[in-house]
Design a protein around this motif. Structure first.
Motif, PDB file in Angstrom:
ATOM      1  N   ARG A   1       0.858  -1.193   0.000  1.00  0.00           N
ATOM      2  CA  ARG A   1       0.000   0.000   0.000  1.00  0.00           C
ATOM      3  C   ARG A   1       0.891   1.239   0.000  1.00  0.00           C
ATOM      4  O   ARG A   1       1.906   1.281   0.684  1.00  0.00           O
ATOM      5  CB  ARG A   1      -0.930   0.016   1.212  1.00  0.00           C
ATOM      6  CG  ARG A   1      -1.964  -1.107   1.205  1.00  0.00           C
ATOM      7  CD  ARG A   1      -2.960  -0.936   2.327  1.00  0.00           C
ATOM      8  NE  ARG A   1      -3.852  -2.092   2.402  1.00  0.00           N
ATOM      9  CZ  ARG A   1      -4.085  -2.780   3.512  1.00  0.00           C
ATOM     10  NH1 ARG A   1      -3.495  -2.425   4.650  1.00  0.00           N
ATOM     11  NH2 ARG A   1      -4.907  -3.811   3.492  1.00  0.00           N
TER      12      ARG A   1
ATOM     13  N   SER B   1      -3.297   0.274  -3.732  1.00  0.00           N
ATOM     14  CA  SER B   1      -3.108  -1.059  -3.162  1.00  0.00           C
ATOM     15  C   SER B   1      -2.636  -1.983  -4.273  1.00  0.00           C
ATOM     16  O   SER B   1      -3.255  -2.039  -5.340  1.00  0.00           O
ATOM     17  CB  SER B   1      -4.414  -1.599  -2.572  1.00  0.00           C
ATOM     18  OG  SER B   1      -4.881  -0.779  -1.525  1.00  0.00           O
TER      19      SER B   1
ATOM     20  N   ARG C   1     -12.037  -4.695   1.867  1.00  0.00           N
ATOM     21  CA  ARG C   1     -11.587  -3.540   2.647  1.00  0.00           C
ATOM     22  C   ARG C   1     -11.967  -2.224   1.968  1.00  0.00           C
ATOM     23  O   ARG C   1     -12.370  -1.245   2.622  1.00  0.00           O
ATOM     24  CB  ARG C   1     -10.068  -3.590   2.842  1.00  0.00           C
ATOM     25  CG  ARG C   1      -9.532  -2.516   3.792  1.00  0.00           C
ATOM     26  CD  ARG C   1      -8.018  -2.573   3.899  1.00  0.00           C
ATOM     27  NE  ARG C   1      -7.356  -2.046   2.716  1.00  0.00           N
ATOM     28  CZ  ARG C   1      -7.098  -0.748   2.519  1.00  0.00           C
ATOM     29  NH1 ARG C   1      -7.466   0.152   3.416  1.00  0.00           N
ATOM     30  NH2 ARG C   1      -6.474  -0.358   1.418  1.00  0.00           N
ATOM     31  N   LEU C   2     -11.836  -2.178   0.643  1.00  0.00           N
ATOM     32  CA  LEU C   2     -12.023  -0.930  -0.090  1.00  0.00           C
ATOM     33  C   LEU C   2     -13.469  -0.668  -0.510  1.00  0.00           C
ATOM     34  O   LEU C   2     -13.887   0.494  -0.614  1.00  0.00           O
ATOM     35  CB  LEU C   2     -11.135  -0.929  -1.341  1.00  0.00           C
ATOM     36  CG  LEU C   2      -9.622  -0.921  -1.116  1.00  0.00           C
ATOM     37  CD1 LEU C   2      -8.883  -1.185  -2.426  1.00  0.00           C
ATOM     38  CD2 LEU C   2      -9.182   0.407  -0.519  1.00  0.00           C
TER      39      LEU C   2
ATOM     40  N   ALA D   1      -9.548 -10.018  -0.297  1.00  0.00           N
ATOM     41  CA  ALA D   1      -9.491  -9.332   0.990  1.00  0.00           C
ATOM     42  C   ALA D   1      -9.423  -7.817   0.812  1.00  0.00           C
ATOM     43  O   ALA D   1     -10.082  -7.053   1.540  1.00  0.00           O
ATOM     44  CB  ALA D   1      -8.284  -9.827   1.797  1.00  0.00           C
ATOM     45  N   GLU D   2      -8.649  -7.371  -0.153  1.00  0.00           N
ATOM     46  CA  GLU D   2      -8.512  -5.931  -0.381  1.00  0.00           C
ATOM     47  C   GLU D   2      -9.802  -5.344  -0.944  1.00  0.00           C
ATOM     48  O   GLU D   2     -10.169  -4.206  -0.629  1.00  0.00           O
ATOM     49  CB  GLU D   2      -7.324  -5.670  -1.316  1.00  0.00           C
ATOM     50  CG  GLU D   2      -6.777  -4.258  -1.258  1.00  0.00           C
ATOM     51  CD  GLU D   2      -6.157  -3.898   0.079  1.00  0.00           C
ATOM     52  OE1 GLU D   2      -5.793  -2.720   0.249  1.00  0.00           O
ATOM     53  OE2 GLU D   2      -6.042  -4.774   0.967  1.00  0.00           O
TER      54      GLU D   2
ATOM     55  N   ARG E   1     -16.225   1.918   1.117  1.00  0.00           N
ATOM     56  CA  ARG E   1     -16.057   3.356   0.943  1.00  0.00           C
ATOM     57  C   ARG E   1     -16.242   3.804  -0.509  1.00  0.00           C
ATOM     58  O   ARG E   1     -16.313   5.002  -0.780  1.00  0.00           O
ATOM     59  CB  ARG E   1     -14.672   3.789   1.423  1.00  0.00           C
ATOM     60  CG  ARG E   1     -14.442   3.577   2.917  1.00  0.00           C
ATOM     61  CD  ARG E   1     -13.123   4.211   3.336  1.00  0.00           C
ATOM     62  NE  ARG E   1     -12.857   4.028   4.752  1.00  0.00           N
ATOM     63  CZ  ARG E   1     -12.169   3.017   5.260  1.00  0.00           C
ATOM     64  NH1 ARG E   1     -11.667   2.101   4.457  1.00  0.00           N
ATOM     65  NH2 ARG E   1     -11.977   2.915   6.559  1.00  0.00           N
TER      66      ARG E   1
END
Length: 396
Positions: A54, A63, A88-89, A84-85, A92
């Motif tokens: 990151r 990322s 996470r993203l 997984a990323e 938002r």
């Protein structure tokens, strides 16, 4: 009227700085224009070991998921990290913008739909991003592609392929690639000489430049054969410079092209006149140091390298590709177009530009004007914003 502030946009690319891809380069350039007007994040795959997972690049959160395409285990573990990323993203993000087709689009589409996020797919590369090519990759690939909320196309050729596949005409918008016309600008004679000294390029003869991955689609061998033919038949001295990746371990590259060309150049007696340069972030230096640009590709979407050369005032000899290069260049006016794969025609085009420097310079001036009128990155960024607002305006 105040400028609307965009919600968060997640860009998904095949490469991003410090690696290179057409989609990544466009995103990076657009990010400069939209600075302070949008909340942008990048999720990209990468092949370079050791670069940060990151990082913030020019104010954009990036990322990276490192993957080795030669290792099945690496692909599996990279898929898990990508998933997984995405989780996470995605909370938002308000919109997902995918640059081109790849197998990771299936995961991106699944997570986008799970979170109810609209998805926009950018068609950039001829054949690779065409609907029928994607359909051939199987039902999941087609599901991920055909269910997008909107599509961007960089060229009339890609737009035509989309429509021929029977996809909804109301979902596609044609926006060309763009170029930073400040970064890519013509060099004065003094600047050109200074660049050549700094780059260790010859100062006493013209330079013919190729920029791109040395792959079968880019056909660098056609350019070498044409340059060698021109050199032998006309005696016009010049240096041929190839800038781009030539590592044969990468899956898309031709089989040891650089080694074969070096051997052929040495055997011809002109080995000292052919140079190979690895990929560089300062590619504008090579455009500004050159005299002629050559693009012998067999297929293209709307080639950014040709726009960069034109912005730098270079006359170009390029393959005539319907719906692509023929929308950028009017042959004989702001460059030359020749049949793809035609060595004799490329040789004649190179000889014409090198033997008539005043006429070639005039074409370069008109090429620069074409970019200023139609292909600046500011113009492209505003069109991306309009597309985002249109997609978000159609969603509850």
């Amino acid at each position: 009227m105040s400028t609307p502030v965009l919600p968060s946009v997640l860009w998904v690319t095949g490469a991003y700085y410090p690696e290179f891809s057409a989609g990544g380069l466009q995103c990076q350039a657009v990010a400069h224009v939209l600075n302070g007007r949008a909340r942008l994040k990048v999720l990209t795959t990468a092949t370079t070991q050791g670069i940060p997972f990151r990082e913030v690049v020019d104010g954009v959160s990036v990322s990276r998921v490192i993957v080795s395409v030669a290792s099945r285990w690496s692909v599996v573990t990279a898929s898990a990290r990508l998933l997984a990323e995405l989780f996470r993203l995605m909370p938002r993000a308000k919109l997902v913008h995918i640059q081109g087709y790849s197998t990771k689009n299936i995961l991106v589409a699944a997570v986008s739909r799970l979170f109810g996020r609209p998805m926009l797919i950018h068609l950039q590369t001829a054949r690779h991003d065409e609907p029928e090519t994607i359909r051939a990759h199987g039902a999941l690939a087609w599901w991920a592609f055909s269910g997008a909320d909107a599509y961007l196309s960089v060229s009339p050729g890609l737009t035509a392929c989309y429509l021929e596949a029977g996809l909804p005409a109301g979902r596609i918008r044609e926006i060309p690639n763009g170029v930073d016309a400040v970064r890519f600008a013509p060099a004065s004679p003094a600047e050109r000489q200074a660049l050549r000294r700094r780059l260790h390029l010859p100062e006493d003869r013209p330079i013919v430049l190729f920029v791109g991955v040395m792959s079968p689609d880019k056909q660098p061998h056609v350019l070498f054969d044409a340059w060698l033919r021109m050199r032998r038949e006309t005696g016009i001295a010049s240096t041929l410079v190839f800038v781009g990746a030539s590592n044969p371990t990468l899956y898309e590259l031709a089989d040891r092209f650089a080694e074969r060309v070096r051997a052929a150049a040495d055997a011809s007696g002109f080995g000292g006149e052919v140079l190979f340069v690895p990929p560089t972030a300062a590619i504008e230096d090579y455009f500004r140091a050159a005299d002629v640009f050559a693009m012998p590709s067999a297929r293209e979407g709307l080639p950014i390298v040709l726009l960069e050369a034109m912005a730098c005032g270079l006359p170009a000899v390029a393959s005539r590709l319907p719906g692509s290069t023929d929308t950028m260049i009017e042959s004989g006016v702001n460059g030359l177009l020749v049949p793809p794969g035609d060595v004799a025609a490329f040789a004649a085009g190179l000889a014409d530009l090198l033997s008539r420097p005043a006429a070639a310079a005039g074409m370069g001036v008109k090429a620069r004007r074409t970019v200023e009128d139609r292909y600046t990155i500011e113009r492209v960024a505003e069109q991306w914003m309009a597309a985002y607002n249109d997609v978000l305006g159609r969603r509850p």
